[in-house]
Design a protein around this motif. Structure first.
Motif, PDB file in Angstrom:
ATOM      1  N   LYS A  35      -2.710   5.621  10.385  1.00 47.88           N
ATOM      2  CA  LYS A  35      -1.752   5.042   9.424  1.00 47.88           C
ATOM      3  C   LYS A  35      -2.433   4.717   8.114  1.00 47.88           C
ATOM      4  CE  LYS A  35       1.681   2.824  12.302  1.00 47.88           C
ATOM      5  NZ  LYS A  35       2.131   1.564  12.885  1.00 47.88           N
ATOM      6  N   ALA A  38      -2.981   7.823   6.284  1.00 50.94           N
ATOM      7  CA  ALA A  38      -1.713   8.401   5.813  1.00 50.94           C
ATOM      8  C   ALA A  38      -1.201   7.647   4.589  1.00 50.94           C
ATOM      9  CB  ALA A  38      -0.682   8.380   6.942  1.00 50.94           C
ATOM     10  N   GLU A  44      -1.605  16.573   5.680  1.00 47.81           N
ATOM     11  CA  GLU A  44      -0.869  16.767   6.935  1.00 47.81           C
ATOM     12  C   GLU A  44      -1.784  17.500   7.914  1.00 47.81           C
ATOM     13  OE1 GLU A  44       2.696  19.376   7.133  1.00 47.81           O
ATOM     14  OE2 GLU A  44       3.394  17.879   8.583  1.00 47.81           O
ATOM     15  N   VAL A  77      -1.558  13.179  12.110  1.00 44.75           N
ATOM     16  CA  VAL A  77      -0.669  12.804  10.999  1.00 44.75           C
ATOM     17  C   VAL A  77       0.182  14.025  10.644  1.00 44.75           C
ATOM     18  CG1 VAL A  77      -0.568  12.031   8.590  1.00 44.75           C
ATOM     19  CG2 VAL A  77      -2.428  11.235  10.083  1.00 44.75           C
ATOM     20  N   LYS A  79       3.884  15.365   8.444  1.00 49.49           N
ATOM     21  CA  LYS A  79       4.779  14.951   7.355  1.00 49.49           C
ATOM     22  C   LYS A  79       6.047  15.789   7.351  1.00 49.49           C
ATOM     23  CE  LYS A  79       0.915  13.341   4.541  1.00 49.49           C
ATOM     24  NZ  LYS A  79       0.199  13.365   3.281  1.00 49.49           N
ATOM     25  N   ALA A 159       5.099   9.757   6.404  1.00 49.12           N
ATOM     26  CA  ALA A 159       4.259  10.423   7.420  1.00 49.12           C
ATOM     27  C   ALA A 159       4.589   9.843   8.784  1.00 49.12           C
ATOM     28  CB  ALA A 159       2.779  10.229   7.110  1.00 49.12           C
ATOM     29  N   ILE A 161       2.933   9.348  12.678  1.00 51.36           N
ATOM     30  CA  ILE A 161       1.685   9.371  13.429  1.00 51.36           C
ATOM     31  C   ILE A 161       2.045   9.649  14.886  1.00 51.36           C
ATOM     32  CG2 ILE A 161      -0.400   8.080  14.023  1.00 51.36           C
ATOM     33  CD1 ILE A 161       0.140   8.288  10.942  1.00 51.36           C
TER      34      ILE A 161
END
Ligand code: BT5
Length: 286
Positions: A35, A38, A44, A77, A79, A159, A161
């Motif tokens: 996180k 991100a 990504e 991660v 997106k 994003a 996770i």
């Protein structure tokens, strides 16, 4: 076997998932580290892996036991254009397929227990006596919890996770795999590991690479609007449909028969009073 980025990369065929890999000895939670990255705009496909976690998390603030040296704790991660609940299913399918493939083929996996003396039957998917996915986020082997998925969005929603935890070489209470940590007493009866169920010690690096390879395959299919494909594959690998289930949603408990998955990943249940209920999040017992 230690986590080894070179080895992971040498087995990686994925192009953007795992294009950046960060390996840590110990973090609080790989989802939290992911996180932070991100929020700071990482690419990504960035992957965070830890050898152990001090505050590994499950859903709703539950904890995830993350002993050192024996498990996979990783976060990816991604997106996508919008928040998609089916990403948990994408991760479950990817992990289950990777486990089946590596257990059945890893030439480096050593045979440790009688259970695995050749000819050991190949590990199957979707059956009670093999790897099965349990709605919404469990990865089971022989009906016991071997892994779990925790999917979370960062605050601005830009994003997602996807956290994956798998007990790989967690030793049996009898001491196979001595030297590494096992489960706490609380978990001993409900959790298991790949090694406990198959008698094989798996190289985590190869399994990590295969999870990322499968994840890229399914994620790409999923975002180019082939949403039904992941639902279909999840159902093949799951043993939830047709089961009598008890389901906790918040403070309510429902009982009935699990019917099918909706295209958005929700579970359809025929309640005992005859009504059909669609559940998008909850805990299922069977
Ligand atoms: C899950 O939650 O199953 C999601 C687990 C996700 C873990 C990964 S590891 C990498 C990433 N970083 C994190 O911090 N988390 C993710 P849930 O369905 O809520 O199940 C949690 C419950 O599983 C606990 O309350 C325990 O009963 C049980 N549990 C805890 N640790 C376990 C383990 N190692 N193996 C099997 N069961 C476990």
């Amino acid at each position: 076997m230690k986590l080894d980025r070179k080895k992971i990369i040498s087995h990686l065929t994925a192009k953007f998932i795992g294009s950046e890999i960060h390996i840590f000895e110990r973090v609080e939670s790989t989802n939290d580290t992911a996180k932070e990255l991100a929020v700071n705009g990482c690419k990504e496909g960035t992957v965070i892996i830890a050898d152990s976690q001090s505050k590994g998390r499950g859903r709703q603030g539950r904890s995830w036991e993350s002993p050192a040296g024996v498990g996979i704790y990783l976060s990816i991660v991604v997106k996508p254009k919008k928040i998609m609940p089916q990403l948990t299913l994408v991760a479950g399918v990817s992990a289950a397929e990777a486990i089946i493939k590596i257990v059945n083929s890893d030439p480096f996996a050593s045979l440790l227990m009688e259970k695995a003396t050749p000819p050991s039957p190949p590990l199957q998917g979707g059956e009670e006596g093999g790897v099965s996915l349990k709605w919404p986020n469990d990865i089971n082997i022989n009906g016991k919890k071997t892994g779990g998925i925790l999917t979370e969005a960062i605050e601005n929603g830009k994003a997602i996770i996807v956290g994956i935890g798998i007990n790989v070489n967690t030793p049996t209470p009898m001491g196979i795999g001595v030297g590494s940590e096992g489960f706490t007493d609380e978990l001993k009866n409900k959790a298991t590991s790949i090694m406990m169920e198959t008698g094989r010690r798996i190289d985590r690096n190869i399994l990590i690479a295969e999870i990322l390879n499968r994840f890229e395959f399914w994620y790409k299919k999923f975002i180019i609007e082939e949403k039904e494909a992941i639902i279909k594959r999840w159902k093949e690998l799951s043993d939830t449909s047709g089961r009598r289930v008890k389901i906790n949603v918040g403070d309510s408990v429902f009982e009935g028969v699990a019917l099918d998955l909706d295209n958005d990943g929700s579970l359809m249940i025929r309640l005992d009073d005859g009504f059909l209920k669609k559940v998008s999040a909850g805990d299922v017992c069977y």
